[in-house]
Write an enzyme that holds these catalytic residues in place. Structure first.
Site: not given
Length: 314
Positions: A35, A191, A94, A37, A225-226
């Protein structure tokens, strides 16, 4: 007694750290039940040991985190004297604050989980934000890969020809440290978003002198990587002679490898804090080992020496 344990995410890094320390990675049995685990059992006594559990939180990230938590719990129940969680890349870092209502602070949850499992100490490399150190109720060794990466760049380009560039406003502090280390000027990609189109950047403005210079784009991680590819385009359009990229963590999700290989970036330099699968590697990629950094930190912690004196960001 110093003992090093490794999960299954990045055993190559654990072997390199063990070699630096002059020891073997402690034998561990792992099993996955039908399952999903995870079962863990250490194959030799850990009673009274100074245990270091190394696991980088890589894909599948939730499984790697759970595996490390289970290892910590097993060590605690087996009477290890002290348990240090070593996460070269800490998952969920993040998510360190609430941007809007009804959101989690997942990085705080992460540190709480490790503390509850039985960890006495946390060791990580280049956390996404410094404030995460305060989330863990115990000592945190926040190591930095800047010396390793910047020394490589010094051999790649002279300081007089280089300009350190932050790919966005959020990474200015990181770029500033790089600029001090290389004695090079600093530039920033600003930006500007289109007010009529949600979540779309309209203009990338370069703040700083980059014409005719070799630009080093720096970040703590490269994920899809944008951002960094668009930043490189802006630098070339402003007359940059060459663009290099450096980051501690090469997450390289989704289209990242293809984007970087086809970009205007000449070389992408990351550490081996995360394993990079063969299908995600590309000719422009250079990977540096952080095993000596981790080994020295482990050695200092074990001998009650000063980690700060070795790894403090200059």
């Amino acid at each position: 007694m110093l003992m090093l344990f490794s999960g299954r995410t990045h055993p190559e890094l654990a072997d390199q750290v063990a070699e630096q320390l002059g020891i073997d990675v402690a034998p561990t049995k792992f099993e996955d039940f039908a399952n999903g685990e995870t079962y863990v059992r250490f194959l030799e006594s850990v009673r009274g040991s100074d245990a270091f559990v190394l696991q980088s939180h890589a894909d599948p990230i939730n499984e790697s985190i759970m595996e490390q938590l289970i290892m910590v719990d097993a060590l605690k129940r087996a009477s290890a004297k002290r348990i240090t969680v070593v996460t070269p890349f800490l998952g969920y870092a993040r998510q360190d604050k609430k941007h809007r209502g009804r959101e989690p602070i997942s990085s705080r949850l992460m540190t709480d989980l490790f503390r509850t499992a039985g960890a006495d100490r946390l060791m990580a490399v280049d956390l996404h934000t410094d404030q995460i150190q305060g989330f863990f109720d115990g000592p945190v060794d926040h190591l930095v890969a800047l010396p390793l990466l910047s020394d490589y760049m010094k051999g790649r380009v002279s300081s007089s020809e280089a300009t350190v560039v932050s790919p966005d406003a959020g990474r200015v502090r990181t770029a500033d440290r790089w600029a001090d280390r290389l004695s090079s000027p600093l530039a920033i990609i600003h930006k500007r978003r289109d007010p009529d189109v949600a979540n779309q950047v309209k203009v990338h403005e370069v703040v700083g002198e980059v014409e005719g210079r070799t630009c080093i784009l720096v970040d703590d991680m490269i994920d899809t990587a944008g951002t960094i590819v668009k930043a490189a385009d802006a630098l070339v359009e402003q007359g940059a002679k060459e663009v290099l990229a450096a980051a501690t963590h090469g997450v390289l999700s989704g289209p990242a490898a293809e984007r970087l290989q086809n970009s205007r970036i000449s070389e992408v330099v990351v550490t081996n804090s995360l394993p990079i699968l063969e299908e995600r590697q590309f000719p422009k990629l250079t990977q540096l080992s952080i095993a000596p950094l981790l080994a020295r930190a482990v050695s200092e912690v074990f001998s009650d020496g000063s980690v700060t004196s070795l790894f403090e960001d200059p």
